[in-house]
Design a protein around this motif. Structure first.
Motif, PDB file in Angstrom:
ATOM      1  N   MET A 120       0.813  -1.141   0.000  1.00 19.01           N
ATOM      2  CA  MET A 120       0.000   0.000   0.000  1.00 19.01           C
ATOM      3  C   MET A 120       0.881   1.236   0.000  1.00 19.01           C
ATOM      4  O   MET A 120       1.916   1.280   0.657  1.00 19.01           O
ATOM      5  N   ALA A 121       0.438   2.174  -0.735  1.00 16.68           N
ATOM      6  CA  ALA A 121       1.211   3.393  -0.893  1.00 16.68           C
ATOM      7  C   ALA A 121       0.937   4.319   0.280  1.00 16.68           C
ATOM      8  O   ALA A 121      -0.181   4.404   0.759  1.00 16.68           O
ATOM      9  N   SER A 122       2.005   4.944   0.697  1.00 19.84           N
ATOM     10  CA  SER A 122       1.812   5.881   1.800  1.00 19.84           C
ATOM     11  C   SER A 122       1.129   7.140   1.294  1.00 19.84           C
ATOM     12  O   SER A 122       1.327   7.562   0.159  1.00 19.84           O
ATOM     13  N   PRO A 123       0.348   7.674   2.140  1.00 23.46           N
ATOM     14  CA  PRO A 123      -0.356   8.888   1.702  1.00 23.46           C
ATOM     15  C   PRO A 123       0.641  10.033   1.482  1.00 23.46           C
ATOM     16  O   PRO A 123       1.632  10.166   2.161  1.00 23.46           O
ATOM     17  N   ARG A 124       0.370  10.796   0.515  1.00 28.60           N
ATOM     18  CA  ARG A 124       1.226  11.957   0.219  1.00 28.60           C
ATOM     19  C   ARG A 124       1.074  12.986   1.330  1.00 28.60           C
ATOM     20  O   ARG A 124      -0.046  13.277   1.759  1.00 28.60           O
ATOM     21  N   PRO A 125       2.188  13.529   1.738  1.00 28.05           N
ATOM     22  CA  PRO A 125       2.049  14.568   2.761  1.00 28.05           C
ATOM     23  C   PRO A 125       1.430  15.814   2.147  1.00 28.05           C
ATOM     24  O   PRO A 125       1.586  16.104   0.958  1.00 28.05           O
ATOM     25  N   ASP A 126       0.734  16.515   2.980  1.00 26.00           N
ATOM     26  CA  ASP A 126       0.110  17.755   2.516  1.00 26.00           C
ATOM     27  C   ASP A 126       1.206  18.755   2.160  1.00 26.00           C
ATOM     28  O   ASP A 126       2.234  18.845   2.837  1.00 26.00           O
ATOM     29  N   PRO A 127       1.007  19.487   1.078  1.00 24.70           N
ATOM     30  CA  PRO A 127       2.011  20.495   0.730  1.00 24.70           C
ATOM     31  C   PRO A 127       2.083  21.535   1.843  1.00 24.70           C
ATOM     32  O   PRO A 127       1.111  21.779   2.530  1.00 24.70           O
ATOM     33  N   PRO A 128       3.266  22.145   1.998  1.00 23.64           N
ATOM     34  CA  PRO A 128       3.380  23.175   3.044  1.00 23.64           C
ATOM     35  C   PRO A 128       2.412  24.309   2.746  1.00 23.64           C
ATOM     36  O   PRO A 128       2.073  24.592   1.599  1.00 23.64           O
ATOM     37  N   PRO A 129       1.971  24.960   3.789  1.00 29.13           N
ATOM     38  CA  PRO A 129       1.025  26.061   3.576  1.00 29.13           C
ATOM     39  C   PRO A 129       1.699  27.169   2.763  1.00 29.13           C
ATOM     40  O   PRO A 129       2.887  27.430   2.878  1.00 29.13           O
ATOM     41  N   ARG A 130       0.908  27.819   1.957  1.00 32.53           N
ATOM     42  CA  ARG A 130       1.425  28.903   1.125  1.00 32.53           C
ATOM     43  C   ARG A 130       1.728  30.115   1.991  1.00 32.53           C
ATOM     44  O   ARG A 130       0.943  30.484   2.839  1.00 32.53           O
ATOM     45  N   ARG A 131       2.861  30.700   1.730  1.00 36.76           N
ATOM     46  CA  ARG A 131       3.260  31.893   2.479  1.00 36.76           C
ATOM     47  C   ARG A 131       3.362  33.081   1.540  1.00 36.76           C
ATOM     48  O   ARG A 131       4.162  33.969   1.746  1.00 36.76           O
ATOM     49  N   ALA A 132       2.592  33.070   0.560  1.00 36.81           N
ATOM     50  CA  ALA A 132       2.643  34.157  -0.420  1.00 36.81           C
ATOM     51  C   ALA A 132       2.396  35.507   0.211  1.00 36.81           C
ATOM     52  O   ALA A 132       3.106  36.466  -0.089  1.00 36.81           O
TER      53      ALA A 132
END
Length: 171
Positions: A1-13
């Motif tokens: 089973m594939a590990s879940p992708r980590p959430d992208p870092p929050p945008r700091r725009a």
């Protein structure tokens, strides 16, 4: 089973945008403030030494002091006016180096052709005009310098000739 992708870092725009725009906004404000302020009036130039005369009246044919002094930008750039003297052929003290070494340039206008010289307190020639003339600059190829405690004197070699001297001193 594939590990879940980590959430992208929050945008700091927004933080990045603020960081980049802050200097620009400050620059614009500073420029706007500079434009709105009235221009500062320049400080009046230091007054030159008083005009002194060895003779009661100078001939009307002599070049006025203001005309000689107006040549300062080309004759003595970066220097300030130190003396205006009106004299006959006698030696006249132009600049005294009381507190420090000093360098000068001197312009003159005479009622008749003279060979003008700058000498120190011992009479040593510091500069001389190349040929007799009714006007000229001494120290034209470079300023004439004296040590602390010395004096720069102007001498014209012709008797009975009236000479106007304007001296500029290094700051």
């Amino acid at each position: 089973m594939a590990s879940p992708r980590p959430d992208p870092p929050p945008r700091r725009a927004p933080a990045r945008l603020v960081r980049e725009l802050a200097p620009f906004v400050l620059l614009v404000c500073a420029c706007g403030a500079a434009v709105r302020e009235p221009p500062a009036s320049p400080a009046p130039p230091p007054s030159p030494a008083a005009v002194t005369s060895a003779e009661p009246a100078a001939p009307d044919t002599l070049t006025p002091f203001d005309t000689i002094a107006a040549r300062a930008a080309s004759v003595a750039p970066g220097m300030h006016e130190a003396a205006r003297k009106d004299a006959a052929a006698d030696a006249v003290d132009l600049v005294k180096a009381d507190t420090r070494d000093t360098c000068v340039r001197v312009a003159f206008a005479a009622s008749a052709p003279v060979t003008a010289k700058l000498v120190d307190h011992a009479g040593n020639v510091l500069a001389a005009s190349e040929s007799p003339g009714t006007e000229g600059v001494l120290g034209a190829h470079g300023p004439v310098c004296v040590r602390k405690g010395d004096v720069v004197r102007a001498v014209a070699d012709a008797a009975g000739v009236h000479v106007r001297w304007v001296a500029w001193e290094s700051p």
